[in-house]
Design an enzyme around this catalytic site. Structure first.
Site, short mmCIF file in Angstrom:
data_model
loop_
_atom_site.label_atom_id
_atom_site.label_comp_id
_atom_site.label_asym_id
_atom_site.label_seq_id
_atom_site.Cartn_x
_atom_site.Cartn_y
_atom_site.Cartn_z
N LYS A 9 1.04 -1.33 0.13
CA LYS A 9 0.02 0.19 0.05
C LYS A 9 0.78 1.26 0.03
O LYS A 9 1.87 1.56 0.88
CB LYS A 9 -1.08 0.00 1.24
N SER A 19 -9.66 2.23 2.76
CA SER A 19 -8.83 2.81 1.94
C SER A 19 -7.97 2.02 1.07
O SER A 19 -7.29 2.26 -0.08
CB SER A 19 -7.84 3.73 2.84
N SER A 64 -9.56 -0.57 6.79
CA SER A 64 -9.05 -0.30 5.64
C SER A 64 -8.32 -1.77 5.16
O SER A 64 -8.00 -1.49 3.94
CB SER A 64 -8.16 0.97 5.49
N1 GLN Z 1 -12.78 4.06 6.22
C1 GLN Z 1 -12.26 4.49 7.50
C2 GLN Z 1 -11.76 6.04 7.39
O1 GLN Z 1 -12.08 6.44 6.27
C3 GLN Z 1 -11.08 3.76 7.75
C4 GLN Z 1 -9.89 4.18 7.36
C5 GLN Z 1 -8.58 3.19 7.43
O2 GLN Z 1 -8.92 2.07 8.16
N2 GLN Z 1 -7.42 3.60 6.97
O3 GLN Z 1 -11.41 6.83 8.31
#
Ligand code: GLN
Length: 492
Positions: free
Chosen positions: A80, A155, A179
């Site tokens: 990532k 994400s 994410s």
């Molecule tokens: N969807 C969540 C957010 O927008 C989780 C993001 C993540 O785990 N990096 O914060």
């Protein structure tokens, strides 16, 4: 050659170790697959073909020299793009870091290189890992290999889509609020968030430091455990890294795969049921639960009364920490600088840089976080959210006195069409309804496929007590042994 892209990481490692295939052949097969499909999937922001070829060649040479190599030596991996890779672009999905090549490797990257993993490149993500669909990437979205009109989750949508499209057998994600697990769920792959502090944050572009947790993504539970074992372990360079041995996650996954869960108590969170997943997701989850009871597990209904406040607490804590962490992007120290014509004041250059370099979701969070931390509102918002976090942690501690793991669907809905949730931020935040509580507590959690709803994958979440990462792998592997893995339609 194309067969190599269909194999599990465990199988590939065995083929490389026995000489059945070289690391170079395995790497070339995956680079060819990326060239074939990534114009449609857009899982990768940067492919490091040269670096991957050199790493593969080194493994092949060490093998011919008779060196004994680690259990994943020669296996390709996608990382990532929020994890620092020396000399290789690291953008965090943001224009503000465009062109930045870190002068150092993150600890988890160092560990993967030492284990002989071959880094293929950097995968797409929502800007600074804020989002649930990869649509907030400054470089354009990733598309779900199951249906290219739908989101691959976020994400870490790039890391999950790369697996489902057979562009990589393993990828790395980061999980702050879901994410790793939510993209795993909506792409029919496996994603594991280790115990917070179980994997080092050193070299991660920080989003919310009290929550950020890197972890493995794979197509099988065993593969996820194998990568977990490489990534995890104490790191003196991360002050919140846990100085304790890593549980035997690989052994636990193999034990679970034998399909015996006699005596294992699964806690079904009552409050999650009330909120409700969409009917197809609830049905697939129920099937998963039935499969686990057939393997000997016992289901106990558990009340976690504060879970309903997890989403609002998270959306104060995470933006608060992000507003502080992202202050470093000031147009001076990293990446983008706008308006530095020798006449403008420093503040003006900073403000022009941040205006141009950050996307709308990141700006929204910086503003919310700055507000929540401001002196007049601190107690009402940030302070209150921290109290809720403590209550949620207590819910978990009480639950784990009665059961071994908690289970739930990973997400309330299957992969949604691109563009369908960007207009209303709250609709996007709902994607993490079931994943966020365990982040606030700090325990490990995994998403494993449990079936389909309307032809799209559904994820089953297993949450375990802190430091009991092995337990979640055992249950997840048992479920996988009963329901199998999921395969999307061929892309080409
Ligand atoms: N969807 C969540 C957010 O927008 C989780 C993001 C993540 O785990 N990096 O914060």
């Amino acid at each position: 050659m194309s067969d190599l892209t269909r194999m599990s990481a465990a199988r590939l490692a065995a083929a490389i170790a026995s000489g059945e295939a070289s690391a170079t052949e395995v790497t070339e097969a995956h680079l060819a697959r990326i060239a074939e499909v990534d114009d449609r999937v857009h899982a990768f922001l940067h492919v490091d073909a040269e670096g991957a070829r050199a790493a593969a060649l080194e493994i092949d040479e060490r093998r011919s020299a008779g060196e004994s190599l680690g259990p994943l030596a020669g296996v390709p991996v996608g990382v990532k793009d929020i994890v620092a890779t020396r000399g290789v672009p690291t953008t965090a999905g943001s224009k503000i870091l465009e062109g930045w090549r870190p002068p150092y490797d993150a600890t988890i990257v160092e560990r993967m290189r030492a284990a002989g993993l071959v880094i293929l490149g950097k995968t797409n993500l929502d800007e600074f890992a804020m989002g649930s669909s990869t649509e907030y990437s400054a470089y354009g979205p990733t598309y779900n290999p199951w249906d290219l009109t739908r989101i691959p989750g976020g994400s870490g949508g790039g890391s999950a889509a790369a697996l489902a499209a057979y562009e990589a057998p393993l990828t790395v994600g980061t999980d702050t609020g879901g994410s790793i697990r939510q993209p795993g769920a909506v792409t029919g792959t496996v994603g594991a968030k280790p115990t917070y502090g179980g994997t080092s944050r050193y070299g991660l572009v920080a989003f919310s430091s009290s929550l950020d947790t890197p972890g493995p993504c794979a197509r099988t539970v065993e593969d996820a455990a194998l990568l977990h074992a490489v990534l995890a372990g104490h790191d003196p360079r991360d002050s919140t890294s846990i100085p304790q041995p890593v549980p035997d996650v690989v052994g636990a996954a193999r034990q679970g795969a034998t399909g015996d869960l006699t005596g294992v108590r699964l806690g079904l969170v009552r409050e999650f049921g009330a909120e409700g997943a969409e009917p197809g997701v609830a049905a697939a989850f129920r099937d998963g639960l039935d499969a686990l009871t057939k393997l000997g597990a016992e289901v106990v209904e558990i009340s976690c009364p504060h879970f309903q406040y997890a989403l609002p607490a998270y959306y104060l804590i995470a933006p608060s920490e992000c507003s502080s962490n992202l202050a470093r992007f000031d147009g001076v120290r990293y990446g983008l600088r706008v308006g530095d014509d020798g006449a403008k004041a420093l503040e003006e250059v900073m403000s022009l840089t941040r205006e141009a370099g950050f996307g709308p979701e990141v700006k929204r969070r910086v503003i919310i976080g700055t507000y929540a931390l401001s002196s007049g509102y601190y107690d009402a918002y940030y302070g209150q959210a921290q109290k809720v976090r403590t209550l949620i942690t207590r819910d978990f501690t009480a639950a784990f006195e009665q059961v071994d793991v908690l289970v739930s669907p990973t997400t309330p809905f299957v992969a949604f069409p691109l563009g369908s949730r960007t207009a209303d931020p709250y609709q996007m935040y709902l994607a993490d309804l079931f994943t966020i509580p365990v982040n606030l507590y700090g325990g490990p959690a995994i998403s494993v496929p449990c079936g389909l709803s309307e032809g799209l994958p559904v994820g089953f979440q297993v949450m375990a007590p802190t430091l009991a990462d092995d337990r979640m792998y055992r249950v997840a592997a048992a479920l996988e042994s009963a329901v199998g893995t999921l395969t999307p339609r061929e892309l080409s």
